[in-house]
Design an enzyme around this catalytic site. Structure first.
Site, PDB file in Angstrom:
ATOM      1  N   LYS A  71       0.823  -1.209   0.000  1.00  0.00           N
ATOM      2  CA  LYS A  71       0.000   0.000   0.000  1.00  0.00           C
ATOM      3  C   LYS A  71       0.861   1.265   0.000  1.00  0.00           C
ATOM      4  CE  LYS A  71      -2.673   0.109   3.544  1.00  0.00           C
ATOM      5  NZ  LYS A  71      -1.570   0.531   4.400  1.00  0.00           N
ATOM      6  N   THR A  73       4.013   1.512  -0.860  1.00  0.00           N
ATOM      7  CA  THR A  73       4.752   1.517  -2.124  1.00  0.00           C
ATOM      8  C   THR A  73       3.886   2.081  -3.246  1.00  0.00           C
ATOM      9  OG1 THR A  73       6.020  -0.421  -1.406  1.00  0.00           O
ATOM     10  CG2 THR A  73       6.004   0.059  -3.763  1.00  0.00           C
ATOM     11  N   ARG A  94       2.072   8.519   6.928  1.00  0.00           N
ATOM     12  CA  ARG A  94       2.345   8.419   8.360  1.00  0.00           C
ATOM     13  C   ARG A  94       3.831   8.174   8.598  1.00  0.00           C
ATOM     14  NH1 ARG A  94      -0.905   3.555  10.443  1.00  0.00           N
ATOM     15  NH2 ARG A  94      -0.282   2.761   8.422  1.00  0.00           N
ATOM     16  N   LYS A 105       6.787  -6.360  11.205  1.00  0.00           N
ATOM     17  CA  LYS A 105       6.140  -5.759  10.043  1.00  0.00           C
ATOM     18  C   LYS A 105       7.125  -5.043   9.125  1.00  0.00           C
ATOM     19  CE  LYS A 105       2.514  -2.441   8.781  1.00  0.00           C
ATOM     20  NZ  LYS A 105       3.374  -1.417   8.182  1.00  0.00           N
ATOM     21  N   ALA A 273      -3.413   1.471  12.841  1.00  0.00           N
ATOM     22  CA  ALA A 273      -4.796   1.365  12.362  1.00  0.00           C
ATOM     23  C   ALA A 273      -5.554   0.221  13.010  1.00  0.00           C
ATOM     24  CB  ALA A 273      -4.819   1.192  10.845  1.00  0.00           C
ATOM     25  N   PHE A 301      -3.379  -0.545   7.176  1.00  0.00           N
ATOM     26  CA  PHE A 301      -3.934  -1.887   7.030  1.00  0.00           C
ATOM     27  C   PHE A 301      -5.063  -1.917   5.993  1.00  0.00           C
ATOM     28  CE2 PHE A 301      -2.121  -2.560  11.448  1.00  0.00           C
ATOM     29  CZ  PHE A 301      -1.072  -3.331  10.984  1.00  0.00           C
ATOM     30  N   PHE A 381       3.264  -9.048 -10.067  1.00  0.00           N
ATOM     31  CA  PHE A 381       4.366  -9.968  -9.791  1.00  0.00           C
ATOM     32  C   PHE A 381       4.649 -10.776 -11.060  1.00  0.00           C
ATOM     33  CE2 PHE A 381       3.200  -8.856  -5.564  1.00  0.00           C
ATOM     34  CZ  PHE A 381       4.248  -9.194  -4.717  1.00  0.00           C
ATOM     35  N   TRP A 409       7.055  -0.786  -7.775  1.00  0.00           N
ATOM     36  CA  TRP A 409       8.179  -1.341  -7.021  1.00  0.00           C
ATOM     37  C   TRP A 409       9.375  -1.540  -7.953  1.00  0.00           C
ATOM     38  CZ3 TRP A 409      11.423  -5.520  -7.195  1.00  0.00           C
ATOM     39  CH2 TRP A 409      12.179  -5.777  -6.033  1.00  0.00           C
TER      40      TRP A 409
END
Length: 556
Positions: A71, A73, A94, A105, A273, A301, A381, A409
């Site tokens: 998210k 990224t 954030r 994480k 979150a 999240f 991907f 990415w």
């Protein structure tokens, strides 16, 4: 393949004054924290307050899985893509917590070629905002205990102290402790608790405050305890407000950094979150809207947590209204929701995709309930097959959503052009008529039930006897019209992290309800969610080091 930190360390950064110059911000408008970080001055924020607002784009996601969604990224890459298209854009994010950085994480700087930099600084201490919040929180705790020690003029019931100390590190042994051990001069012996800094009320207060005056008013009304008559005792009553505000006077100013492609990024505040409201500061978002034509922000999240709180808490309190939502997913994560083990996610499996895409479907439906248009994007991907991609694209089009593949990415802004164009198309062809999902006038119980049923899909909410009593007291004390901030595990729409996909017929278990009066919401704890996380068996801290030359390694 290079790691995120290696990519970030090899990047050529512009001096932050040059990045700011792209937006017409002068050096006098900045408060510099070295060469590549700065805070926006109060004078600058006042100077731009009458500027026209840009378009607000919220980035959210399906429920997180071990397969990853990307998210942040996506948020960074989308902002960079707008730059590639010649659009004036700012990203509003954030700040990362040290807890997950050293835990499981990871950080919150994005990844690959879509990162905000300096990445190490952002993930480790940054401009000291979280330390200021921690200090202010613990000063309030110290003043509270000192008030009791010095005669307890306010008749505080020591069995009803609700203010908790905090620390920005995952440390499970601090969840439940005993303080005041020793002699009479060492304080009153009582049970105490720690929360992680990003779950503290002062973090929420800082992120929702419009200015210093609003900040002080919010600090003043924070409930720290109850007296023997059952009345709320506030931080203002124990004379903590002014000193806390002094500690927060710089922390309230938004931070400016850049992406790998020099797109301006405002990074400020960082409530979790799953146990807090999950959004960057109102000041940062509002400033960004005055600085750019397009603002990309995110909420933590999945959309059931971050987006719901963005809509029902942040937007309700601030008057903000999103123009569009970008909903992030991956083929791999959708198949994981369809029951495929992580080891087999690289194999084409349409049946699993069909089974798991119901999670995406629920999030689309939820956002539409707020009357905001949705763009779905898949982080691509190499294992994704054309058959799988075509299926998801058609699925989204059938539900009235624009769709785009994202390769940010791998390619940075260039890999987000398709997504940026889809967002621009949505902004031009679909109008947002945003409104929160429930009315302030509903009872606390009705608001909780609304979120549980409408957003999570629960059959009912079951309230523990203690939660029922807490709700009754809060409504009696006049807090009934505040919105609710649901604390729930992030992995499932339910309060059971094992229930993937789109569960139905389940009950939400409400175990505790308390007020964050300064933040302006009611916190609702569900299931087994913790406000102070613990470290995993092999925490990320094991891999982090610094070379003799001062270069940090192993930070993702």
């Amino acid at each position: 393949m290079k790691t995120d930190i290696e990519i970030a360390q090899e990047a050529e950064l512009y001096p932050i004054t040059k990045v700011a110059g792209q937006l017409g911000i002068t050096a006098d408008d900045l408060e510099l924290y070295g060469k590549y970080k700065a805070k926006l001055s109060e004078e600058y924020l006042d100077k731009i307050k009458n500027n026209k607002d840009g378009k607000l784009i919220l980035v959210t996601a399906i429920n997180p899985t071990p397969a990853g969604e990307g998210k942040t990224t996506t948020s960074v890459g989308l902002g960079q893509a707008f730059g590639k298209l010649g659009k004036k854009a700012v990203i509003a994010l954030r700040e990362p917590s040290l807890g997950p950085c050293f835990g499981i994480k990871g950080g919150a700087a994005g990844g690959g070629m879509a990162q905000v930099v300096p990445m190490e600084d952002l993930n480790l201490h940054f401009t000291g905002d979280f330390h200021a919040i921690t200090s202010a929180n613990n000063l309030c705790a110290a003043l509270l205990d000192n008030h009791i020690q010095q005669g307890n003029e306010l008749n505080i019931d020591t069995r009803q102290i609700v203010w908790k100390r905090c620390l920005d590190i995952n440390d499970r042994v601090l969840r439940n402790i005993v303080v005041g051990m020793g002699g009479r001069t060492d304080g009153f012996v009582r049970e105490d608790h720690f929360v992680i800094t990003v779950a503290s009320e002062i973090m929420a207060v800082l992120c929702l405050a419009e200015n210093m005056e609003d900040l002080k008013q919010r600090l003043d009304r924070m409930v720290v305890a109850y007296n023997y008559d059952g009345e709320a005792v506030t931080a203002g009553q124990i004379k903590a407000t002014g000193a806390m505000a002094a500690l927060l006077k710089d922390a309230i100013k938004p931070n400016l950094i850049q992406t790998l492609e020099h797109t301006p990024a405002i990074v400020h505040g960082g409530p979790f979150a799953n146990i807090a409201h999950g959004c960057n500061s109102v000041r940062a978002t509002k400033a960004a809207l005055k600085m750019a034509d397009y603002v990309v922000t995110e909420a933590g999240f999945g959309a059931d947590l971050g987006a719901e709180k963005f809509f029902d808490i942040k937007c309700r309190q601030s008057g903000l209204a999103p123009d569009a939502v970008v909903l992030v997913a991956t083929i791999r994560a959708l198949k994981y929701n369809g029951g495929v083990p992580k080891t087999d996610l690289n194999k084409e499996n349409i049946e699993a995709l069909k089974a798991g895409i119901v999670n995406l479907e629920k999030h689309i439906e939820n956002i539409h309930k707020y009357k905001v248009p949705v763009v779905v994007t898949l982080n691509a991907f190499v294992s994704d097959t054309q058959v799988e991609l075509d299926f998801v694209k058609q699925f989204c089009h059938d539900r009235g959503c624009d769709f785009a593949l994202s390769r940010v990415w791998e390619k940075g802004g260039a890999g987000g052009i398709e997504l940026a164009q889809a967002v621009l198309n949505t902004l031009e062809t679909k109008k947002s008529s945003f409104e929160p999902i429930y009315d302030d006038k509903l009872s606390i119980k009705e608001k909780i039930e609304c979120v549980c049923k409408e957003i999570y899909g629960a059959a009912e909410a079951v309230f523990a006897p203690a939660a029922v009593r807490q709700i009754e007291r809060l409504e009696k004390l006049g807090y009934g019209e505040l919105p609710v901030c649901m604390a729930k595990n992030q992995y499932s729409l339910s309060d059971d992290p094992e229930l993937l996909g789109r569960p139905s017929g389940f009950t939400m278990n409400i175990r505790e309800v308390y007020v964050s009066a300064g933040a302006g919401f009611i916190v609702v704890l569900t299931g087994a969610v913790m406000t102070m996380p613990g470290l995993p068996k092999n925490p990320a801290a094991y891999n982090i080091d610094v070379t003799d030359e001062g270069v940090i390694t192993g930070l993702f």
